[in-house]
Motif scaffolding. Sequence first.
Motif, PDB file in Angstrom:
ATOM      1  N   GLN A 148     160.354  -9.420  33.566  1.00  0.00           N
ATOM      2  CA  GLN A 148     159.177  -8.884  34.249  1.00  0.00           C
ATOM      3  C   GLN A 148     158.277 -10.061  34.581  1.00  0.00           C
ATOM      4  O   GLN A 148     158.350 -11.121  33.943  1.00  0.00           O
ATOM      5  CB  GLN A 148     158.444  -7.879  33.340  1.00  0.00           C
ATOM      6  CG  GLN A 148     157.141  -7.323  33.882  1.00  0.00           C
ATOM      7  CD  GLN A 148     157.318  -6.453  35.122  1.00  0.00           C
ATOM      8  OE1 GLN A 148     158.050  -6.804  36.046  1.00  0.00           O
ATOM      9  NE2 GLN A 148     156.649  -5.314  35.157  1.00  0.00           N
ATOM     10  N   ILE A 200     154.038   1.583  28.680  1.00  0.00           N
ATOM     11  CA  ILE A 200     154.633   1.263  29.972  1.00  0.00           C
ATOM     12  C   ILE A 200     155.588   2.401  30.307  1.00  0.00           C
ATOM     13  O   ILE A 200     156.606   2.591  29.653  1.00  0.00           O
ATOM     14  CB  ILE A 200     155.392  -0.085  29.918  1.00  0.00           C
ATOM     15  CG1 ILE A 200     154.496  -1.183  29.343  1.00  0.00           C
ATOM     16  CG2 ILE A 200     155.877  -0.470  31.308  1.00  0.00           C
ATOM     17  CD1 ILE A 200     155.245  -2.426  28.950  1.00  0.00           C
ATOM     18  N   ARG A 201     155.231   3.140  31.321  1.00  0.00           N
ATOM     19  CA  ARG A 201     155.942   4.380  31.589  1.00  0.00           C
ATOM     20  C   ARG A 201     157.420   4.169  31.926  1.00  0.00           C
ATOM     21  O   ARG A 201     158.275   4.949  31.522  1.00  0.00           O
ATOM     22  CB  ARG A 201     155.241   5.078  32.745  1.00  0.00           C
ATOM     23  CG  ARG A 201     155.706   6.468  32.946  1.00  0.00           C
ATOM     24  CD  ARG A 201     154.719   7.188  33.816  1.00  0.00           C
ATOM     25  NE  ARG A 201     155.347   8.348  34.400  1.00  0.00           N
ATOM     26  CZ  ARG A 201     154.826   9.021  35.401  1.00  0.00           C
ATOM     27  NH1 ARG A 201     153.679   8.632  35.934  1.00  0.00           N
ATOM     28  NH2 ARG A 201     155.450  10.072  35.884  1.00  0.00           N
ATOM     29  N   GLY A 202     157.707   3.110  32.647  1.00  0.00           N
ATOM     30  CA  GLY A 202     159.090   2.936  33.095  1.00  0.00           C
ATOM     31  C   GLY A 202     159.926   2.126  32.110  1.00  0.00           C
ATOM     32  O   GLY A 202     161.031   1.702  32.442  1.00  0.00           O
ATOM     33  N   TYR A 203     159.408   1.911  30.903  1.00  0.00           N
ATOM     34  CA  TYR A 203     160.111   1.013  29.983  1.00  0.00           C
ATOM     35  C   TYR A 203     160.230   1.662  28.618  1.00  0.00           C
ATOM     36  O   TYR A 203     159.252   1.791  27.895  1.00  0.00           O
ATOM     37  CB  TYR A 203     159.346  -0.308  29.876  1.00  0.00           C
ATOM     38  CG  TYR A 203     160.021  -1.310  28.982  1.00  0.00           C
ATOM     39  CD1 TYR A 203     161.215  -1.902  29.364  1.00  0.00           C
ATOM     40  CD2 TYR A 203     159.483  -1.661  27.756  1.00  0.00           C
ATOM     41  CE1 TYR A 203     161.852  -2.816  28.549  1.00  0.00           C
ATOM     42  CE2 TYR A 203     160.101  -2.585  26.927  1.00  0.00           C
ATOM     43  CZ  TYR A 203     161.288  -3.155  27.326  1.00  0.00           C
ATOM     44  OH  TYR A 203     161.912  -4.060  26.516  1.00  0.00           O
TER      45      TYR A 203
ATOM     46  N   LEU B  11     161.558   6.370  41.983  1.00  0.00           N
ATOM     47  CA  LEU B  11     160.112   6.497  41.769  1.00  0.00           C
ATOM     48  C   LEU B  11     159.622   5.212  41.096  1.00  0.00           C
ATOM     49  O   LEU B  11     160.172   4.803  40.063  1.00  0.00           O
ATOM     50  CB  LEU B  11     159.849   7.707  40.874  1.00  0.00           C
ATOM     51  CG  LEU B  11     158.394   8.155  40.741  1.00  0.00           C
ATOM     52  CD1 LEU B  11     157.849   8.648  42.085  1.00  0.00           C
ATOM     53  CD2 LEU B  11     158.277   9.269  39.699  1.00  0.00           C
ATOM     54  N   GLU B  43     152.263  11.681  43.000  1.00  0.00           N
ATOM     55  CA  GLU B  43     151.396  11.232  41.913  1.00  0.00           C
ATOM     56  C   GLU B  43     150.710   9.931  42.293  1.00  0.00           C
ATOM     57  O   GLU B  43     151.350   8.986  42.764  1.00  0.00           O
ATOM     58  CB  GLU B  43     152.250  11.026  40.651  1.00  0.00           C
ATOM     59  CG  GLU B  43     151.404  10.870  39.420  1.00  0.00           C
ATOM     60  CD  GLU B  43     152.241  10.744  38.158  1.00  0.00           C
ATOM     61  OE1 GLU B  43     153.334  11.354  38.070  1.00  0.00           O
ATOM     62  OE2 GLU B  43     151.793  10.012  37.261  1.00  0.00           O
ATOM     63  N   LEU B  46     151.965   6.003  42.088  1.00  0.00           N
ATOM     64  CA  LEU B  46     153.427   5.913  42.149  1.00  0.00           C
ATOM     65  C   LEU B  46     153.895   6.044  43.595  1.00  0.00           C
ATOM     66  O   LEU B  46     153.343   6.828  44.361  1.00  0.00           O
ATOM     67  CB  LEU B  46     154.083   7.012  41.317  1.00  0.00           C
ATOM     68  CG  LEU B  46     153.746   7.094  39.827  1.00  0.00           C
ATOM     69  CD1 LEU B  46     154.636   8.133  39.155  1.00  0.00           C
ATOM     70  CD2 LEU B  46     153.921   5.751  39.144  1.00  0.00           C
ATOM     71  N   ASP B  72     159.120  -1.687  36.610  1.00  0.00           N
ATOM     72  CA  ASP B  72     158.285  -0.820  37.435  1.00  0.00           C
ATOM     73  C   ASP B  72     159.036   0.381  38.002  1.00  0.00           C
ATOM     74  O   ASP B  72     158.451   1.187  38.722  1.00  0.00           O
ATOM     75  CB  ASP B  72     157.652  -1.631  38.584  1.00  0.00           C
ATOM     76  CG  ASP B  72     156.513  -2.507  38.078  1.00  0.00           C
ATOM     77  OD1 ASP B  72     155.776  -2.040  37.188  1.00  0.00           O
ATOM     78  OD2 ASP B  72     156.364  -3.643  38.554  1.00  0.00           O
ATOM     79  N   ILE B  74     160.515   3.939  37.494  1.00  0.00           N
ATOM     80  CA  ILE B  74     160.282   5.013  36.527  1.00  0.00           C
ATOM     81  C   ILE B  74     161.415   6.029  36.530  1.00  0.00           C
ATOM     82  O   ILE B  74     161.863   6.463  35.488  1.00  0.00           O
ATOM     83  CB  ILE B  74     158.920   5.678  36.812  1.00  0.00           C
ATOM     84  CG1 ILE B  74     157.831   4.680  36.406  1.00  0.00           C
ATOM     85  CG2 ILE B  74     158.762   6.990  36.069  1.00  0.00           C
ATOM     86  CD1 ILE B  74     156.491   4.960  36.945  1.00  0.00           C
TER      87      ILE B  74
END
Lengths: 580, 163
Positions: A148, A200-203, B11, B43, B46, B72, B74
């Motif tokens: 990242q 971290i939403r995507g992790y 996403l 959303e 996003l 990044d 999702i």
Amino acid sequence: MSIQNPTKVLKEELREKLLRPDVISGSESLLRCLLLEGVECVFGYPGGAVLYIYDAMHGNPDFHHLLTRHEQGAIHAADGYARSTGKVGVCIATSGPGATNLVTGIATAYMDSVPLVVITGNVATAAIGTDAFQEADIVGITMPITKQSYLVRKAEDLPRIIHEAFHIANTGRKGPVLIDIPKDVSAQMAVFQAPGPVAIRGYNPTVEPNKLQVDKMLRAIEESERPVILAGGGVVYSDASEELIEFVNKTNIPITTTLLGLGGFPSGHPLWMGMPGMHGTYTANKAIQNADLLISIGARFDDRVTMKLDGFAPKAKIVHIDIDPAEIGKNVKTDIPVVGSVKEVLKQANPKAKRAQSDEWVEHIQQMKEAHPLRYKDSETALKPQYVVELINDTTKGEAIVTTDVGQHQMWVAQYYKFKNPRSWVTSGGLGTMGFGFPSAIGAQMGNPDKLVVSINGDGGMQMCSQELAICAINNIPVKIVVINNQVLGMVRQWQEIIYDNRYSHIDLAGSPDFVKLAEAYGVKGLRAANKAEAQAAWQEALNTPGPVLVEFVVEKYENVYPMVTQGNTIDEMIMGDSE
Amino acid sequence: MNMTKHTISVLVNNQPGVLQRVAGLFGRRGFNIDSITVGESEEQGLSRMVIVTTGDENTLEQVQKQLYKIIDVIKVVDLSSNPMVARELALIKVNAEPAMRPEILGVVDTFRAAVVDIGPHSLIVQAVGSSDKIDAITELLKPYGIRELTRTGVTAMIRGSQK
């Protein structure tokens, strides 16, 4: 500065001071955040865009920074620190050329899944995109080789970003994270606010494996007659050595460790077969090719392990344990995928693990090991590089932290140094980075002040980062530096001999410096040996001398690494060379 | 290996550089991109990308797994493994002298396309539909002389209540 610098748990007093909501600059915020992450030592090199950061270091007694002589030295040192300690390695460089000098080191860490936080300065926000002095789009340049990356826009974002960066670097499949800080952001004043918990939403790496998959693996083991374990760097990175030993003992499965897996399993264990692949042992390669079950544990079926893919482990059912789901099925078709941390998988498997029906197989493996050990033609006149590695192994009892550069010497160390402990082996496996061996040892020594660190290099690679002798001398960093000097680029020469019909093209390193004098020029003790007696004496003297020492071993020029599998062949099609 | 077109919805966090990360991944790993569209999602913060790629099942699996490795990213959905609605928009500037216009309008009507601009010697036709439909109308307008063609690439979603 002293290298005895304490791995102190942050004193409560200091912690309180660091957390105070003072109005401070982005630079001070950066240093506070690094200290809060438990960073003991940062490797770096200043320049225009990081002047505020270096100004904040000035007179800060809590922050330890080691000035290297090249940014490449700094990042390889951070890498060696990380591999040998399991903690995140940190380095700092300025914008433009400072940042681009880190690229090889970032790629090295990325390929071998090493946790680093790499901090670069950049030109001021307003100048970004104008081709300003010392501007480079380092986020863009390093996108394919970082896990990242961040371009910091506001000083108040720094605490969150740094906390996230450490979390991302050292969880899941580990890797380097880059934080690019424009100069104005490093100067910007803001109220310091300690970072909250990472969200971290995507992790969300899968650490716990699927129980059904683990059970499937255990059933396959019970049914197997010729099982083999292929263990890689994932064992070391998830601190799963003890679990692996228990697993092997319970299941009675012969085990081979990849280049990065060395040390993850004790080489003295009777079921250990050595390293597989291009320069693997006869036994490991034959075992894989004849196995009915191959369990890959934290290894990624690199092409140097598998060689010709469509003939690899042709009879085996494949179990693949990996924290990175993208590795499963990438190179080798997998029958039983197990996604999770190696440690968690083995912890779950061990209580239920039963013995494979492998008694005959194990006996066959032992016979192969006896009939086809690693060997070389020793000489009474010329000094053999393998002998030098054996000498180092015998005198350090396999317990030193050993770093290497890349090439023949790297393979000889992998073959002849008998590693006992995890994190005692530091080498660039995936990227194969020359110039890595020596600076990575400096980092390893900084992280392990009480351990013996031996850096084994070729005469080629030693010249790619030899400037770091200066920081060994000035900081009295007691790395024992070995140069195995055969006066050629040995691995290239070996390929040109075997594959290009002795057409030696640009492999002669004539004109290399006198390494003893080179060491002495930096104030490091230098010794030379050209035969066995000299080798023993010089090496003993190096071990007995406090502080850094460089020992040059002048060795046989035309020695080859065997066994060798050439490209396009399966791993059991080995050239045994003059070893048999 | 069976090479087929796949439509993937991705996403992502609406962060600077996220398109570069996704596009770079495809380039670096040798996955091909037939088309890519990006825009806001339902959303805030996003974005949703819809990517059409060609490859066998293994490649598709690798594409999805590698996409998930981008911090990044999702969610990744293989839309084309479900019943989906997929649409593309094209603007086609076609030569149209006054005498030819009725004939061209006939083609436009048949495809339920629309004329969105009329110049002295040309028209802009806006066509919406599947990529095949756009290919077809383009083919039919070719004889009149296409001066310029621009296509958005496919955007798509799964039919019904499934998300």
